[in-house]
Scaffold this motif. Structure first.
Motif, PDB file in Angstrom:
ATOM      1  N   ARG A   6       0.861  -1.177   0.000  1.00 45.13           N
ATOM      2  CA  ARG A   6       0.000   0.000   0.000  1.00 45.13           C
ATOM      3  C   ARG A   6       0.898   1.228   0.000  1.00 45.13           C
ATOM      4  O   ARG A   6       2.117   1.127   0.161  1.00 45.13           O
ATOM      5  N   ASP A  10      -3.274   5.448   0.583  1.00 47.64           N
ATOM      6  CA  ASP A  10      -4.246   4.386   0.865  1.00 47.64           C
ATOM      7  C   ASP A  10      -4.647   4.332   2.339  1.00 47.64           C
ATOM      8  O   ASP A  10      -5.637   3.690   2.688  1.00 47.64           O
ATOM      9  N   LEU A  11      -3.830   4.958   3.194  1.00 48.91           N
ATOM     10  CA  LEU A  11      -4.110   4.847   4.626  1.00 48.91           C
ATOM     11  C   LEU A  11      -5.271   5.753   5.021  1.00 48.91           C
ATOM     12  O   LEU A  11      -5.440   6.843   4.475  1.00 48.91           O
ATOM     13  N   LYS A  12      -6.044   5.264   5.964  1.00 49.26           N
ATOM     14  CA  LYS A  12      -7.080   6.126   6.545  1.00 49.26           C
ATOM     15  C   LYS A  12      -6.423   7.013   7.610  1.00 49.26           C
ATOM     16  O   LYS A  12      -5.322   6.718   8.091  1.00 49.26           O
ATOM     17  N   ILE A  13      -7.135   8.054   7.985  1.00 52.65           N
ATOM     18  CA  ILE A  13      -6.631   8.939   9.037  1.00 52.65           C
ATOM     19  C   ILE A  13      -6.387   8.109  10.297  1.00 52.65           C
ATOM     20  O   ILE A  13      -7.216   7.264  10.657  1.00 52.65           O
ATOM     21  N   ASN A  14      -5.221   8.370  10.924  1.00 52.38           N
ATOM     22  CA  ASN A  14      -4.827   7.678  12.160  1.00 52.38           C
ATOM     23  C   ASN A  14      -4.443   6.214  11.960  1.00 52.38           C
ATOM     24  O   ASN A  14      -4.123   5.533  12.923  1.00 52.38           O
ATOM     25  N   GLU A  15      -4.472   5.726  10.734  1.00 55.14           N
ATOM     26  CA  GLU A  15      -4.020   4.361  10.479  1.00 55.14           C
ATOM     27  C   GLU A  15      -2.500   4.391  10.320  1.00 55.14           C
ATOM     28  O   GLU A  15      -1.922   5.408   9.937  1.00 55.14           O
ATOM     29  N   ARG A  46      -3.081  13.560   8.783  1.00 56.96           N
ATOM     30  CA  ARG A  46      -4.153  14.221   8.021  1.00 56.96           C
ATOM     31  C   ARG A  46      -3.651  14.653   6.656  1.00 56.96           C
ATOM     32  O   ARG A  46      -2.443  14.615   6.391  1.00 56.96           O
ATOM     33  N   THR A  47      -4.585  15.023   5.808  1.00 57.53           N
ATOM     34  CA  THR A  47      -4.202  15.582   4.507  1.00 57.53           C
ATOM     35  C   THR A  47      -4.236  17.096   4.613  1.00 57.53           C
ATOM     36  O   THR A  47      -4.843  17.647   5.507  1.00 57.53           O
ATOM     37  N   TYR A  54       0.439  15.338   2.619  1.00 57.81           N
ATOM     38  CA  TYR A  54       0.102  14.490   3.755  1.00 57.81           C
ATOM     39  C   TYR A  54       0.946  14.860   4.953  1.00 57.81           C
ATOM     40  O   TYR A  54       2.124  15.192   4.827  1.00 57.81           O
TER      41      TYR A  54
END
Ligand SMILES: Nc1nc2c(ncn2[C@@H]2O[C@H](COP(=O)(O)OP(=O)(O)OP(=O)(O)O)[C@@H](O)[C@H]2O)c(=O)[nH]1
Lengths: 77, 721
Positions: A6, A10-15, A46-47, A54
């Motif tokens: 990945r 592809d990562l979600k926030i806080n992942e 966060r973005t 990022y």
């Protein structure tokens, strides 16, 4: 074909996920020098407000990356 | 290896990663004994200062830009590699202080190990020991000393802990440099790299294999290499099939593999990084909506503060010079020398110093934002926006600084790695309305824009004033966009920036930064303003041949014929003399060119004189409209009153041929646009030349901005008339 990695987008926030390698050589130089090494855990924070950048955390260090830069860091699934 | 001349002051280098606290330690060790050596005419780019040891001996301390490794990505960082690879370099140090942030030591030692492999005598200073203590980090210094083989000291730049100890350690090292033994290296070269290093030693006589390797890596840009050396290094790289980037990454990883265990062994760290205040603050300050909103609010607040607060010291400075000028006049009596002093030198000095409060205040606020760590967030938030316009998130800092003075602003672009993005930043920063434009705006707006409210709340004058700033920003962004379309490089561009922990500002750093910027302005821009002011005085006092004498005589005769009283006569004579002077002749010959923009020859003179420094404009008009004789000198009175007099004089001006008033709304708007867009600052051009390495870009900038200003002003004149 299914990708075997990945990337940060592809990562979600806080992942978070561990890095495998960095695909762009010039960027790899810069990022490894900053301590983003294979095997370190990257957390997506966060973005940026206008997208395309990022805010990540590596071992408690905060780093801002562009989309292309973030996309060239390959992460474990 | 190293030549140690007895009679020269030893040089000590301060190196380390970004945000390790290097500048703090530098300020601490040198205080105000700093020299930036950064300004027009001086080619040195490094910050230097004098440090004094307990014994009373001194050394030169050189502050190098923060960098992560000897494989640089920006021109700032290149400096470190260029000096450390070149023992002949005038900045090559006799000892190094390596500043590392002890709270992140695991990632702060890469550069150190590289410097050790160059066999340089290094002292490791573990900075931020105060924070480490708070975080419960325990450091075993003895272990680090043993494993790294160099002196190691825990310090705190902020609490000023152990600084004396650091100083005596440096002095000891200078007397008796501890170098890593000839054959000991932190990084073991691969077989391929060994062959390359051998080849370099054979061909160029470089004994240190790591230095040899670095030369091959950086053969294309290292400034001290001769063309044939470059060629030899190129051939070596080619025959050995050397892949520089690959090798850099492998070396970096290998170094980390070797020093991380050493650090882990010597440092006891709490297992997890707790979520800190920084995270909570960033959740708001870099928030999708709040982030940009807060940024705009902060900017507005800054400008509000500047306009509200800097008026008082500015008035005080002008009044002070008025009194001084009067004093000179009454003690020396009339004569060319008095005029030179009052109208040339004192007027020039006042013109420089009057900007200092505003510039200082603006840079104070910028320095605080930088110190607390906010600027890095701005870079993060606006990177994408700036990239649209050919720049980099880091350019935002230059553009904001440009609203004070373009000279230090352009120098701050050095942190931008990509040459094209940096070039565009340098080229467009002067469009941002700097403090020198403000007085020009104020006079012209007061003259042409009625003091009415628009839509019941905003004053029309404020609105026009704000639009001038907006015009500057738009012009900067659009020209950036145009340059991006025109230039195309494939050089990689990075954001990759560390967002430091938020910290309370360390005031010593803030003051020193403001001091540095003000000195940059006074010594850079200031000198030129002073010279222009003196030249201007000469041009308007003297004329070709005896034209002045003739004009004076004739004016007196006419004045008698017209029955003018003594004051009016003096005015009239002054005006005629000016018309006959070199400046008058130049302005007149200039008139056809600027007539389409709605300007007469007097404005022509003002344009001409403000060519080298735009702040001269109002001063010139004051001379031209000959404000002296009626109510005393312009400097002598309250600033507003003086401006009002200037304005009322300007209002009554008419074109000599058509009889129409010169200062219509159209002319004033056209002049405003001209001043917003034109490149009228010689000091900026000088800095651009230095930062871009030649006159080419400075000349292009000058012509492009002048043409844009000319046609922009023309268009505005046509629209409003
Ligand atoms: N707590 C603490 N903070 C420090 C110490 N030294 C420096 N700082 C802070 O760390 C931040 C970065 O310090 P600088 O001196 O600007 O760091 P630098 O290495 O020069 O950074 P660059 O200019 O980016 O290379 C500032 O906010 C300093 O006030 C210290 O010993 N303890």
């Amino acid at each position: 074909m299914q990708r075997r990695y990945r990337t940060i987008p592809d990562l979600k926030i806080n992942e978070s996920a561990c890095t495998i390698s960095i695909s762009d050589a010039a960027l790899a130089c810069k990022l490894t020098a900053m301590g983003v090494l294979p095997g370190t855990r990257i957390e997506m924070v966060r973005t940026s407000p206008f997208g395309n950048a990022y805010y990540i955390k590596v071992d408690g260090v905060r780093i801002a990356l562009r989309e292309e830069e973030a996309a060239s860091i390959l992460l474990e699934i | 290896m190293m030549q140690q001349e007895e009679d020269r002051t030893p040089r000590v280098a301060l190196v380390g990663n970004p945000n390790s606290g290097k500048s703090t330690v530098f300020n601490l060790l040198t205080g105000l004994r700093q020299q930036t050596g950064n300004f027009p005419g001086v080619t040195v780019e490094i910050k230097k200062g004098r440090m004094r040891f307990p014994s009373g001996k001194e050394a030169t301390l050189i502050d190098f830009p923060g960098t992560y490794s000897l494989y640089p990505t920006s021109s700032d960082e290149k400096l470190v590699a260029a000096v450390m690879c070149d023992p002949q370099n005038p900045f090559f140090p006799d000892a190094l202080i390596y500043i590392a942030d002890v709270t992140h030591l695991e990632r702060h030692l890469l550069l150190l190990t590289q410097l050790l492999d160059l066999h340089l005598p290094v002292i490791l200073a573990l900075n931020m020991s105060d924070t480490a203590l708070e975080m419960g980090i325990k450091v075993n210094t003895a272990k680090l000393i043993e494993r790294l083989g160099i002196p190691v000291i825990s310090i705190s730049g902020r609490k000023e802990d152990n600084i004396q100890k650091l100083l005596s350690e440096v002095e000891k090292t200078l007397k008796n440099p501890i170098r890593t033994a000839e054959n000991v290296f932190f990084y073991k070269l691969s077989d391929g790299e060994k062959q390359i290093a051998d080849a370099v030693r054979h061909n160029l006589g470089i004994d240190n294999p790591y230095r040899a390797l670095l030369l091959v890596h950086h053969r294309d840009w290292l400034p001290f290499l001769q063309p044939q050396q470059r060629e030899i290094l190129g051939t070596i790289a080619e025959t050995k099939d050397f892949q520089s980037l690959r090798a850099q990454v492998d070396e970096t990883l290998d170094r980390f593999d070797r020093f991380v265990p050493i650090v882990r062994d010597a440092i006891q760290q709490p297992p997890v990084f707790p979520s800190t205040a920084t995270d909570r603050i960033d959740a708001v300050l870099t928030h999708r909506w709040w982030g940009p909103f807060i940024f705009v609010a902060v900017m507005l607040l800054i400008f509000q503060a500047i306009f509200d607060w800097s008026g008082y010291p500015m008035d005080a400075i002008e009044n002070g010079f008025g009194i001084l000028s009067d004093g000179v006049q009454s003690t020396l009596g009339e004569g060319w020398f008095t005029e030179l002093l009052t109208d040339g030198i004192l007027a020039g000095l006042s013109g420089i110093l009057v900007f200092v409060p505003q510039i200082a205040l603006l840079f104070l606020l910028i320095a605080i934002l930088e110190e607390v760590g906010y600027m890095a967030r701005v870079v993060f938030m606006f990177d994408k926006t700036m990239r649209r316009f050919g720049m980099n998130g880091r350019s935002v800092i230059s553009l904001i600084s440009g609203s004070a003075c373009a000279v230090p602003a352009i120098m701050s672009s050095r942190t931008i790695g990509n040459w094209q993005e940096r070039l565009i930043t340098v080229m467009v920063t002067p469009f941002i309305s700097c403090s020198a434009r403000i007085p020009v705006y104020l006079v012209l707006i007061g003259l042409a824009v009625p003091a009415v409210k628009v839509a019941g709340i905003l004053s029309a004058q404020t609105l026009v004033f704000g639009s001038m700033y907006a015009l500057g920003v738009v012009a900067a962004l659009l020209s950036g966009w145009a340059m991006k379309k025109w230039l195309r490089t494939r050089e990689p561009s990075f954001l990759a920036i560390e967002l430091p922990e938020y910290r309370m500002p360390h005031w010593k750093n803030v003051w020193l930064s403001v001091w540095e910027k003000v000195v940059a302005f006074v010594s850079g821009a200031g000198k030129i303003i002073l010279v222009v002011s003196i030249v201007l005085w000469a041009l308007s006092r003297y004329g070709p041949g005896d034209s002045i004498a003739l004009a004076t005589e004739q004016a007196h005769t006419e004045a008698i014929a017209m029955r003018l009283d003594s004051n009016q006569t003096e005015d009239f004579v002054q005006q005629r003399r000016l018309e006959a002077s070199f400046a008058g002749k130049m302005g007149k010959s200039f008139e056809p060119l600027i007539r389409p923009l709605g300007y007469d020859w007097k404005i022509g003179i003002a344009l001409l004189t403000s060519f080298a420094a735009r702040e001269v404009f109002t001063g010139t008009l004051a001379v031209l409209y000959n404000m002296g004789s009626e109510e005393g000198d312009i400097n002598n009175r309250d600033e507003n009153e003086a401006k009002a007099t200037l304005r009322s004089k300007m209002k009554t001006e008419t074109f000599s041929d058509t009889g129409k008033p010169v200062y219509s709304l159209a002319t004033a708007m056209s002049l405003l646009v001209f001043y917003a867009l034109a490149m009228q600052c010689f000091s900026t051009l000088a800095v651009v030349r230095r930062e871009t390495g030649g006159w080419k870009w400075a000349a292009l900038q000058f012509f492009a901005m002048s043409l844009l200003a000319y046609f922009g002003a023309w268009a505005v004149y046509e629209i409003f008339s």
